[in-house]
Design a protein around this motif. Structure first.
Motif, PDB file in Angstrom:
ATOM      1  N   ASP A   5      25.754  41.644  37.504  1.00 42.93           N
ATOM      2  CA  ASP A   5      27.192  41.426  37.309  1.00 42.93           C
ATOM      3  C   ASP A   5      27.481  39.933  37.190  1.00 42.93           C
ATOM      4  O   ASP A   5      27.107  39.143  38.051  1.00 42.93           O
ATOM      5  CB  ASP A   5      27.965  42.016  38.496  1.00 42.93           C
ATOM      6  N   ASN A   6      28.157  39.553  36.113  1.00 39.77           N
ATOM      7  CA  ASN A   6      28.485  38.139  35.919  1.00 39.77           C
ATOM      8  C   ASN A   6      29.985  37.890  35.906  1.00 39.77           C
ATOM      9  O   ASN A   6      30.459  36.892  35.398  1.00 39.77           O
ATOM     10  CB  ASN A   6      27.851  37.608  34.627  1.00 39.77           C
ATOM     11  N   GLY A   7      30.730  38.846  36.473  1.00 42.00           N
ATOM     12  CA  GLY A   7      32.170  38.657  36.559  1.00 42.00           C
ATOM     13  C   GLY A   7      32.999  39.850  36.145  1.00 42.00           C
ATOM     14  O   GLY A   7      34.238  39.777  36.146  1.00 42.00           O
ATOM     15  N   ASN A   8      32.371  40.968  35.793  1.00 42.02           N
ATOM     16  CA  ASN A   8      33.143  42.151  35.399  1.00 42.02           C
ATOM     17  C   ASN A   8      34.071  42.623  36.503  1.00 42.02           C
ATOM     18  O   ASN A   8      35.210  43.020  36.250  1.00 42.02           O
ATOM     19  CB  ASN A   8      32.197  43.285  34.985  1.00 42.02           C
ATOM     20  N   ASN A   9      33.590  42.584  37.748  1.00 38.41           N
ATOM     21  CA  ASN A   9      34.411  43.084  38.849  1.00 38.41           C
ATOM     22  C   ASN A   9      35.627  42.211  39.143  1.00 38.41           C
ATOM     23  O   ASN A   9      36.545  42.628  39.837  1.00 38.41           O
ATOM     24  CB  ASN A   9      33.563  43.245  40.120  1.00 38.41           C
ATOM     25  N   ASN A  10      35.641  41.012  38.580  1.00 36.83           N
ATOM     26  CA  ASN A  10      36.819  40.156  38.745  1.00 36.83           C
ATOM     27  C   ASN A  10      38.059  40.809  38.141  1.00 36.83           C
ATOM     28  O   ASN A  10      39.184  40.548  38.562  1.00 36.83           O
ATOM     29  CB  ASN A  10      36.610  38.800  38.054  1.00 36.83           C
ATOM     30  N   PHE A  11      37.839  41.663  37.138  1.00 33.60           N
ATOM     31  CA  PHE A  11      38.936  42.275  36.403  1.00 33.60           C
ATOM     32  C   PHE A  11      39.103  43.755  36.731  1.00 33.60           C
ATOM     33  O   PHE A  11      39.850  44.462  36.054  1.00 33.60           O
ATOM     34  CB  PHE A  11      38.701  42.100  34.893  1.00 33.60           C
ATOM     35  N   LEU A  12      38.404  44.220  37.769  1.00 32.89           N
ATOM     36  CA  LEU A  12      38.470  45.616  38.169  1.00 32.89           C
ATOM     37  C   LEU A  12      39.104  45.746  39.553  1.00 32.89           C
ATOM     38  O   LEU A  12      39.049  44.818  40.360  1.00 32.89           O
ATOM     39  CB  LEU A  12      37.070  46.234  38.179  1.00 32.89           C
ATOM     40  N   ASN A  13      39.686  46.903  39.818  1.00 33.61           N
ATOM     41  CA  ASN A  13      40.312  47.162  41.108  1.00 33.61           C
ATOM     42  C   ASN A  13      39.252  47.573  42.120  1.00 33.61           C
ATOM     43  O   ASN A  13      39.009  48.753  42.355  1.00 33.61           O
ATOM     44  CB  ASN A  13      41.364  48.264  40.961  1.00 33.61           C
ATOM     45  N   THR A  14      38.588  46.603  42.695  1.00 36.70           N
ATOM     46  CA  THR A  14      37.514  46.834  43.646  1.00 36.70           C
ATOM     47  C   THR A  14      37.421  45.675  44.621  1.00 36.70           C
ATOM     48  O   THR A  14      37.787  44.537  44.286  1.00 36.70           O
ATOM     49  CB  THR A  14      36.163  47.010  42.929  1.00 36.70           C
ATOM     50  N   ALA A  15      36.930  45.969  45.816  1.00 34.73           N
ATOM     51  CA  ALA A  15      36.738  44.909  46.816  1.00 34.73           C
ATOM     52  C   ALA A  15      35.408  44.204  46.635  1.00 34.73           C
ATOM     53  O   ALA A  15      35.156  43.167  47.258  1.00 34.73           O
ATOM     54  CB  ALA A  15      36.815  45.507  48.222  1.00 34.73           C
ATOM     55  N   LEU A  16      34.554  44.759  45.779  1.00 34.64           N
ATOM     56  CA  LEU A  16      33.227  44.173  45.546  1.00 34.64           C
ATOM     57  C   LEU A  16      33.325  43.069  44.506  1.00 34.64           C
ATOM     58  O   LEU A  16      33.137  43.292  43.310  1.00 34.64           O
ATOM     59  CB  LEU A  16      32.243  45.258  45.091  1.00 34.64           C
ATOM     60  N   LYS A  17      33.650  41.893  44.973  1.00 39.64           N
ATOM     61  CA  LYS A  17      33.787  40.737  44.078  1.00 39.64           C
ATOM     62  C   LYS A  17      33.005  39.546  44.632  1.00 39.64           C
ATOM     63  O   LYS A  17      32.768  39.454  45.829  1.00 39.64           O
ATOM     64  CB  LYS A  17      35.261  40.343  43.929  1.00 39.64           C
ATOM     65  N   ALA A  18      32.637  38.651  43.726  1.00 46.44           N
ATOM     66  CA  ALA A  18      31.948  37.424  44.126  1.00 46.44           C
ATOM     67  C   ALA A  18      32.579  36.239  43.406  1.00 46.44           C
ATOM     68  O   ALA A  18      31.893  35.324  42.954  1.00 46.44           O
ATOM     69  CB  ALA A  18      30.457  37.527  43.785  1.00 46.44           C
ATOM     70  N   ASN A  19      33.895  36.262  43.307  1.00 44.09           N
ATOM     71  CA  ASN A  19      34.625  35.211  42.597  1.00 44.09           C
ATOM     72  C   ASN A  19      35.195  34.168  43.541  1.00 44.09           C
ATOM     73  O   ASN A  19      36.272  33.615  43.329  1.00 44.09           O
ATOM     74  CB  ASN A  19      35.734  35.823  41.750  1.00 44.09           C
ATOM     75  N   TYR A  20      34.455  33.906  44.616  1.00 50.26           N
ATOM     76  CA  TYR A  20      34.903  32.928  45.610  1.00 50.26           C
ATOM     77  C   TYR A  20      33.678  32.202  46.169  1.00 50.26           C
ATOM     78  O   TYR A  20      32.565  32.724  46.166  1.00 50.26           O
ATOM     79  CB  TYR A  20      35.658  33.634  46.742  1.00 50.26           C
ATOM     80  N   LEU A  21      33.895  31.000  46.618  1.00 53.18           N
ATOM     81  CA  LEU A  21      32.808  30.237  47.235  1.00 53.18           C
ATOM     82  C   LEU A  21      32.436  30.849  48.584  1.00 53.18           C
ATOM     83  O   LEU A  21      33.295  31.424  49.255  1.00 53.18           O
ATOM     84  CB  LEU A  21      33.227  28.780  47.422  1.00 53.18           C
ATOM     85  N   PRO A  22      31.133  30.818  48.926  1.00 51.44           N
ATOM     86  CA  PRO A  22      30.084  29.973  48.352  1.00 51.44           C
ATOM     87  C   PRO A  22      29.338  30.551  47.152  1.00 51.44           C
ATOM     88  O   PRO A  22      28.391  29.947  46.668  1.00 51.44           O
ATOM     89  CB  PRO A  22      29.122  29.788  49.520  1.00 51.44           C
ATOM     90  N   TYR A  23      29.718  31.755  46.660  1.00 52.28           N
ATOM     91  CA  TYR A  23      29.082  32.247  45.444  1.00 52.28           C
ATOM     92  C   TYR A  23      29.320  31.232  44.318  1.00 52.28           C
ATOM     93  O   TYR A  23      30.405  30.678  44.188  1.00 52.28           O
ATOM     94  CB  TYR A  23      29.653  33.610  45.037  1.00 52.28           C
ATOM     95  N   GLY A  24      28.283  30.996  43.524  1.00 52.12           N
ATOM     96  CA  GLY A  24      28.407  30.052  42.426  1.00 52.12           C
ATOM     97  C   GLY A  24      28.442  28.608  42.842  1.00 52.12           C
ATOM     98  O   GLY A  24      28.806  27.730  42.051  1.00 52.12           O
ATOM     99  N   ILE A  25      28.037  28.320  44.070  1.00 54.51           N
ATOM    100  CA  ILE A  25      28.124  26.952  44.578  1.00 54.51           C
ATOM    101  C   ILE A  25      27.299  25.970  43.749  1.00 54.51           C
ATOM    102  O   ILE A  25      27.640  24.785  43.647  1.00 54.51           O
ATOM    103  CB  ILE A  25      27.686  26.900  46.068  1.00 54.51           C
ATOM    104  N   ASP A  26      26.230  26.461  43.110  1.00 59.86           N
ATOM    105  CA  ASP A  26      25.382  25.587  42.292  1.00 59.86           C
ATOM    106  C   ASP A  26      25.556  25.844  40.795  1.00 59.86           C
ATOM    107  O   ASP A  26      24.887  25.200  39.978  1.00 59.86           O
ATOM    108  CB  ASP A  26      23.915  25.795  42.665  1.00 59.86           C
TER     109      ASP A  26
END
Length: 289
Positions: free
Chosen positions: A49-70
């Motif tokens: 997943d590279n961001g699909n869940n950012n646009f879906l109604n789900t709690a499973l997201k990684a669009n916040y730090l520290p994800y993507g810190i590098d």
């Protein structure tokens, strides 16, 4: 649908990775002897997943730090600190970052070299259906990523008294992986032109868990980020602490690897000649047959 307009390569995961040639893969650049893919389609779960869940109604997201810190674009929805597995495969194939399907901007020229449908929390039936549809429109070459040693993830270890690997979970994954190969053997006889490769993520990951220094790791049992209790110890806590030596950690959160492991798996998937790592041959060879 016109097959001529489709990218050569399709990637899908849960719990496997699938690379599919929708046109002959042995097309080469006149200046290079290496077979080339024009693009990638991606299906699967949080590993890709590279961001699909950012646009879906789900709690499973990684669009916040520290994800993507590098990562050069920050927290985009990848469940790791930097690039994920499909990003590294794309790098090897000299392709740009593949856009997320759910992103409203993913259309037209933006998806001319493929699109990523992977979504955290997707199930095996979702992927199976996608794979059959792809075959029906011309997909013939597949590379599957088997299940890794789930019992050795920080989340699984946390439930053990001695904090060691949960061997029951690992054995379940081992049995599935055996049946995956058996299933592919049957499919090969039933689906004309079908060719497959299985990337042994289980074995590659277990190699570093048993011998961390082989991959330059110093911690193969803990999560690099502070995990959230609300997620059951799986996801990073928003704004929580994170390790500074991220290339030395095998796991970023309670389940997902760091970019360091993803890079190794992608390289071996494409180049390794060991049948214990990729069977019966590597992805580079898949492009040639």
């Amino acid at each position: 649908m016109n097959n001529k307009n489709l990218p050569n390569l399709v990637v899908s995961i849960f719990p496997f990775i699938l690379l599919t040639c929708l046109r002959p893969c042995n097309t080469t650049n006149p200046s290079s002897k290496k077979p080339e893919f024009r693009g990638i389609f991606v299906f699967g779960n949080s590993i890709l997943d590279n961001g699909n869940n950012n646009f879906l109604n789900t709690a499973l997201k990684a669009n916040y730090l520290p994800y993507g810190i590098d990562f050069q674009f920050g927290a985009t929805g990848r469940f790791t600190n930097n690039k994920n597995l499909v990003d590294h495969i794309g790098d090897i194939l000299k392709l740009p970052l593949i856009p997320a399907f759910s992103n409203p901007q993913s259309k037209g020229v933006a998806i001319s070299q493929g699109v990523n449908h992977a979504s955290a929390g997707s199930g095996i039936l979702d992927a199976t259906g996608s794979n059959m549809e792809l075959y029906n429109i011309g997909a013939r070459k597949f590379a599957f990523l088997n299940i890794g040693p789930l019992g050795c993830s920080p989340m699984a270890r946390a439930s053990m008294r001695n904090k060691e690997c949960n061997e029951a979970l690992n054995y379940a994954a081992f049995l599935f992986n055996i049946q995956l190969i058996q299933m592919l053997d049957v499919i090969t006889t039933q689906m004309p032109g079908f060719q497959s490769v299985v990337v042994n993520v289980f074995q590659i990951t277990l190699e570093f868990i048993r011998n961390p220094s082989f991959g330059g790791f110093s911690d193969v049992s803990s999560s690099c980020c502070e995990v959230s209790e609300q997620s059951g110890g799986v996801l990073c806590k928003g704004g929580g602490s994170v390790c500074s030596n991220r290339t030395s950690f095998l796991f970023f959160d309670g389940l997902h690897p760091t970019e360091a492991l993803y890079g190794i798996v992608a390289t071996r998937a494409y180049y390794s000649n060991s049948t214990s790592e990729v069977y019966p041959f590597n992805i580079q060879r898949l492009a040639q047959v």
